[in-house]
Design an enzyme around this catalytic site. Structure first.
Site, PDB file in Angstrom:
ATOM      1  N   ASN A 180      -6.711  18.758  66.848  1.00  9.34           N
ATOM      2  CA  ASN A 180      -7.237  18.877  68.240  1.00  9.34           C
ATOM      3  C   ASN A 180      -7.532  17.302  68.652  1.00  9.34           C
ATOM      4  O   ASN A 180      -8.468  16.697  68.018  1.00  9.34           O
ATOM      5  CB  ASN A 180      -8.761  19.558  67.913  1.00  9.34           C
ATOM      6  CG  ASN A 180      -9.681  19.423  69.122  1.00  9.34           C
ATOM      7  OD1 ASN A 180      -9.216  19.152  70.209  1.00  9.34           O
ATOM      8  ND2 ASN A 180     -10.889  19.830  68.735  1.00  9.34           N
ATOM      9  N   LYS A 240      -8.717  16.495  71.166  1.00 11.28           N
ATOM     10  CA  LYS A 240     -10.089  16.491  72.222  1.00 11.28           C
ATOM     11  C   LYS A 240      -9.606  15.496  73.484  1.00 11.28           C
ATOM     12  O   LYS A 240      -8.564  15.465  73.820  1.00 11.28           O
ATOM     13  CB  LYS A 240     -11.468  15.835  71.488  1.00 11.28           C
ATOM     14  CG  LYS A 240     -11.415  16.601  70.237  1.00 11.28           C
ATOM     15  CD  LYS A 240     -12.714  16.116  69.612  1.00 11.28           C
ATOM     16  CE  LYS A 240     -12.979  16.850  68.263  1.00 11.28           C
ATOM     17  NZ  LYS A 240     -14.174  16.676  67.576  1.00 11.28           N
ATOM     18  N   HIS A 294     -14.848  25.838  71.231  1.00  9.30           N
ATOM     19  CA  HIS A 294     -15.177  24.819  70.368  1.00  9.30           C
ATOM     20  C   HIS A 294     -16.840  24.386  70.556  1.00  9.30           C
ATOM     21  O   HIS A 294     -17.256  24.365  71.719  1.00  9.30           O
ATOM     22  CB  HIS A 294     -14.223  23.596  70.757  1.00  9.30           C
ATOM     23  CG  HIS A 294     -14.412  22.558  69.637  1.00  9.30           C
ATOM     24  ND1 HIS A 294     -15.700  21.599  69.738  1.00  9.30           N
ATOM     25  CD2 HIS A 294     -13.465  21.947  68.610  1.00  9.30           C
ATOM     26  CE1 HIS A 294     -15.152  20.749  68.593  1.00  9.30           C
ATOM     27  NE2 HIS A 294     -14.323  21.113  68.031  1.00  9.30           N
ATOM     28  N   GLU A 326     -18.173  21.689  71.124  1.00  8.31           N
ATOM     29  CA  GLU A 326     -18.334  20.620  72.171  1.00  8.31           C
ATOM     30  C   GLU A 326     -18.342  21.281  73.444  1.00  8.31           C
ATOM     31  O   GLU A 326     -19.036  21.056  74.278  1.00  8.31           O
ATOM     32  CB  GLU A 326     -17.302  19.426  71.936  1.00  8.31           C
ATOM     33  CG  GLU A 326     -17.559  18.650  70.913  1.00  8.31           C
ATOM     34  CD  GLU A 326     -16.424  17.987  70.176  1.00  8.31           C
ATOM     35  OE1 GLU A 326     -15.150  18.037  70.692  1.00  8.31           O
ATOM     36  OE2 GLU A 326     -16.562  17.441  69.183  1.00  8.31           O
ATOM     37  N   GLU A 371     -16.431  26.169  61.829  1.00  9.96           N
ATOM     38  CA  GLU A 371     -16.603  24.760  62.103  1.00  9.96           C
ATOM     39  C   GLU A 371     -18.031  24.548  62.152  1.00  9.96           C
ATOM     40  O   GLU A 371     -18.743  24.558  63.372  1.00  9.96           O
ATOM     41  CB  GLU A 371     -15.975  24.084  63.329  1.00  9.96           C
ATOM     42  CG  GLU A 371     -14.574  24.107  63.503  1.00  9.96           C
ATOM     43  CD  GLU A 371     -13.826  23.114  64.297  1.00  9.96           C
ATOM     44  OE1 GLU A 371     -13.166  22.443  63.915  1.00  9.96           O
ATOM     45  OE2 GLU A 371     -14.271  22.958  65.648  1.00  9.96           O
ATOM     46  N   GLY A 430     -17.215  15.364  62.867  1.00  6.52           N
ATOM     47  CA  GLY A 430     -16.961  13.793  63.451  1.00  6.52           C
ATOM     48  C   GLY A 430     -17.960  12.994  62.723  1.00  6.52           C
ATOM     49  O   GLY A 430     -18.217  12.043  63.030  1.00  6.52           O
ATOM     50  N   SER A 442     -14.604  17.078  59.553  1.00  5.02           N
ATOM     51  CA  SER A 442     -14.362  16.040  58.740  1.00  5.02           C
ATOM     52  C   SER A 442     -13.443  16.491  57.777  1.00  5.02           C
ATOM     53  O   SER A 442     -13.637  15.789  56.391  1.00  5.02           O
ATOM     54  CB  SER A 442     -15.786  15.762  58.251  1.00  5.02           C
ATOM     55  OG  SER A 442     -16.796  15.309  59.308  1.00  5.02           O
ATOM     56  N   GLY A 464     -10.650  14.078  64.235  1.00  2.00           N
ATOM     57  CA  GLY A 464     -10.259  12.577  64.121  1.00  2.00           C
ATOM     58  C   GLY A 464      -9.085  12.374  63.248  1.00  2.00           C
ATOM     59  O   GLY A 464      -8.047  11.428  63.837  1.00  2.00           O
TER      60      GLY A 464
HETATM   61  C1  PEP Z   1     -13.151  19.467  65.555  1.00  2.00           C
HETATM   62  O1  PEP Z   1     -13.514  18.819  66.429  1.00  2.00           O
HETATM   63  O2  PEP Z   1     -12.546  20.367  65.756  1.00  2.00           O
HETATM   64  C2  PEP Z   1     -13.139  18.611  64.329  1.00  2.00           C
HETATM   65  C3  PEP Z   1     -13.128  19.326  63.163  1.00  2.00           C
HETATM   66  O3  PEP Z   1     -13.366  17.291  64.451  1.00  2.00           O
HETATM   67  P1  PEP Z   1     -13.410  16.231  62.975  1.00  2.00           P
HETATM   68  O4  PEP Z   1     -12.157  16.633  62.329  1.00  2.00           O
HETATM   69  O5  PEP Z   1     -13.301  14.851  63.712  1.00  2.00           O
HETATM   70  O6  PEP Z   1     -14.694  16.466  62.438  1.00  2.00           O
END
Ligand code: PEP
Length: 251
Positions: free
Chosen positions: A12, A14, A99, A101, A169, A175, A214, A236
């Protein structure tokens, strides 16, 4: 990982990436070509601006692409939005929906997520439906109830041919470099699996349940080995070909 489910490793991006980032996909394609075939479906969900050019590079390498959101309606007077048929037209096969966010930044509730998922399915896309608790909800012992409620309201009742995927998630893990314990991930994924089976029977047993939050090269092997973890949703670490390739190789 359950043998019968092909694992899915989904990146992703983003709101990151310009045309210069396409070089990273070419690099990922090179890394994949140089090693043994991946034991998973590999998916990148870039910003909509990059979907078509990225698909042109990714598809010959066997990398699938997806969107990060879609509108419940296929087209119309919805400035700034994107319809599921538009994503499909640009080469997408999947779309991330719900998601955290988007739930936070755009006040998206599960009923809206559900209507978006139905639109995605109608356009031939596989929705990756995201659920997860906040830190406060986990601390108060409410995590499983929150996730069960989101799951029940976000997943449409009829998803036939193209299927669905679910991504667990935990919001506090996205993040932040924090991850739940293996036992907590196992418990939540088992709960999600039970709920999917209770509602959809054998079809629910075949839904990939991804872990996100993460996920990195350093923890991927351990997390992806947990029962009922059928892949990962990676933020990320999906932006750099080397890191994303290391996660793919951990399957
Ligand atoms: C995400 O936003 O779906 C995600 C898992 O981000 P990260 O891997 O950066 O924690």
């Amino acid at each position: 990982m359950a043998d019968k489910i092909t694992p899915l490793i989904a990146g992703n991006w983003k709101m990151n990436g310009t045309s210069a980032s396409l070089a990273e996909i070419a690099r990922l394609a090179g890394l994949l070509a140089a090693g043994p075939p991946p034991r998973c479906t590999v998916l990148i969900c870039p910003p909509a601006t990059l979907l078509a050019p990225l698909t042109a590079i990714a598809a010959p390498a066997g990398i699938l692409t997806g969107g990060q959101d879609c509108h419940p309606r296929p087209s119309g007077a919805h400035t700034g939005d994107i319809g599921a048929p538009m994503l499909a037209d640009a080469g997408a096969r999947y779309v991330i929906l719900g998601h955290s966010e988007r739930r936070a930044d755009h006040a998206e509730g599960s009923e809206l997520v559900c209507s978006k998922a139905a639109a995605a399915i109608g356009a031939g896309l596989t929705p990756i439906i995201c659920v997860g608790e906040t830190e406060a909800e986990r601390r108060s012992g409410d995590a499983e109830r929150v996730v069960a409620t989101q799951l029940a309201a976000s997943v449409p009742g009829d998803w036939g041919g193209c299927g669905i995927a679910v991504a667990y998630e935990p919001v506090w893990a996205i993040g932040t470099g924090l991850t739940p314990t293996a036992a907590d991930i196992a418990r939540m994924h088992a709960t999600i699996r039970q709920l999917l089976e209770a509602r959809f029977g054998a079809a629910g047993a075949g839904v990939p349940i991804l872990y996100g939050g993460s996920l990195k090269p350093g923890n991927a092997r351990d997390i992806l080995a947990i029962e009922n973890v059928n892949g990962g949703l990676v933020g990320g670490a999906s932006l750099l070909a080397n890191d994303f390739h290391a996660i793919i190789s951990a399957v």
